[in-house]
Design a protein around this motif. Structure first.
Motif, short mmCIF file in Angstrom:
data_model
loop_
_atom_site.label_atom_id
_atom_site.label_comp_id
_atom_site.label_asym_id
_atom_site.label_seq_id
_atom_site.Cartn_x
_atom_site.Cartn_y
_atom_site.Cartn_z
N SER A 1 1.09 -1.54 0.17
CA SER A 1 0.09 -0.17 -0.09
C SER A 1 0.58 1.09 0.26
O SER A 1 1.99 1.36 0.64
N THR A 2 0.37 2.14 -0.03
CA THR A 2 0.68 3.66 -0.65
C THR A 2 1.34 4.21 1.01
O THR A 2 0.24 4.38 1.46
N ARG B 1 -7.61 3.60 -13.39
CA ARG B 1 -7.50 4.14 -12.09
C ARG B 1 -9.55 4.71 -11.38
O ARG B 1 -9.85 4.72 -12.36
N ASP C 1 -8.16 -0.13 -4.14
CA ASP C 1 -7.07 -0.74 -4.43
C ASP C 1 -6.25 -1.77 -4.26
O ASP C 1 -5.61 -2.70 -4.52
N ARG D 1 -5.08 -3.86 -7.10
CA ARG D 1 -4.20 -3.54 -7.65
C ARG D 1 -2.77 -4.39 -8.33
O ARG D 1 -2.30 -4.19 -9.45
N ARG E 1 -5.94 0.45 -9.62
CA ARG E 1 -5.22 1.09 -8.59
C ARG E 1 -7.35 2.84 -8.19
O ARG E 1 -7.86 3.22 -8.87
N GLY F 1 -2.02 4.34 -4.79
CA GLY F 1 -2.78 3.93 -4.80
C GLY F 1 -3.45 4.30 -3.24
O GLY F 1 -2.85 3.40 -2.55
#
Length: 330
Positions: A3-4, A154, A201, A205, A210, A275
């Motif tokens: 994860s971001t 996206r 996400d 992903r 995303r 994302g």
């Protein structure tokens, strides 16, 4: 893929950035984007910027004639019928789009209602939750084959700083037994928009899909139709004469500035491979604790509250939404 982090990238853009500036230098020729709410408010400016960069844009609308008239000056926009609050209408739109075999590179879920009186959809769900969240949940899952076909897509959920008004009230999201407050109902739906992006996400992903959510800023658009002039003055978004207050440093923006983060989330190369985050002012927003005050003036700090990006809550909402809509990715 992991994860971001929910922390700013240092994008070099900011609160005064316009949608056109957010896509400056990008050639989106060959990409297809669907923008719900694309014929009203921020959606119009989102469509204008994407079309200006060469994307093919599809706008679903309840009133296709009015939408076509609104978007006529932009040119090259495909308008198709759809009512987010009507599951059969959402399914019909998705079936029509999927039948064309077109890859969907971005889905911008921008349509919404705010501060509306208590009404319910055909399934008995409260209107903010039904329109702002469940309708977009259904649409996104129904369009999943087209998102996969893009091999890098996206899904952008236009949420709001208003998510701080309410988390998800798990035992009564539809106000079946609790007093109705229109702004709290709006806030709950905006929290749902963020949680949806987080779980989407996680699930998407590995297949290149995303999810992003965002706060566009405070902009006086037709979204405010249910609020009177006195309410808008108390909120500080219009002056005594009813003129919109423009001060990007306080997130009070023009429609062109308000659409910038939607566009940035949908197409910016800075977000490639990232994302599951909430964005504002064309950057990933900071995580802020409940009750945090701004450092540069009075009022709550901007950013996203922890409950809106909690992975366990995101998974719980997704599973509840599957039960409510009867739609899933399985």
């Amino acid at each position: 893929m992991t994860s971001t982090p929910q922390q700013p990238l240092g994008s070099g853009l900011g609160p005064a950035t316009t949608a056109a500036e957010a896509v400056a230098g990008l050639d989106l020729t060959g990409r297809t984007v669907i923008v719900t709410g694309g014929a009203s408010g921020l959606g119009v400016e989102t469509v204008r910027a994407l079309r200006g960069a060469g994307a093919a844009v599809v706008v679903p609308a309840r009133d296709t004639a009015r939408a076509a008239g609104t978007l006529g000056g932009i040119g090259g926009v495909t308008v198709l019928p759809m009512d987010l609050a009507d599951p059969a209408s959402v399914d019909a739109f998705a079936d029509r789009f999927l039948a064309g075999g077109t890859p969907l590179h971005a889905l911008v879920n921008s349509a919404g209602i705010m501060a509306a009186p208590l009404t319910r959809d055909a399934d008995g769900h409260e209107s903010h939750f039904a329109t702002n969240h469940l309708g977009h949940f259904r649409l996104t899952l129904r369009l999943w084959p087209a998102l996969l076909r893009a091999e890098g897509a996206r899904v952008v959920s236009v949420s709001s700083w208003g998510h701080r008004r309410s988390g998800i009230v798990w035992d009564d999201p539809d106000y079946a037994g609790r007093p109705y407050d229109p702004m709290d109902a709006y806030g709950q739906s905006k929290t749902a928009n963020v949680l949806f992006a987080v779980e989407l996400d996680r699930r998407g992903r590995s297949s290149g899909v995303r999810g992003f959510a965002l706060h566009p800023g405070s902009i006086v658009t037709p979204l405010a139709r249910h609020q009177d002039a006195a309410s808008l003055r108390r909120m500080g978004v219009v002056d005594e004469d009813g003129t919109p207050v423009i001060d990007p440093s306080r997130n009070l923006k023009t429609p062109e500035q308000g659409a910038a983060t939607s566009v940035w989330c949908a197409v910016s190369p800075r977000l490639d491979g990232l994302g599951g985050v909430y964005c504002e002012n064309c950057d990933i927003a900071p995580l802020v604790p409940e009750g945090a005050e701004r450092a540069d003036g009075p009022g709550p700090a901007f950013g996203v509250l922890p409950y809106a990006v909690d992975p366990a809550s995101a998974r719980r909402l997704w599973e509840m939404s599957e039960r409510m809509t009867g739609v899933s990715l399985d």
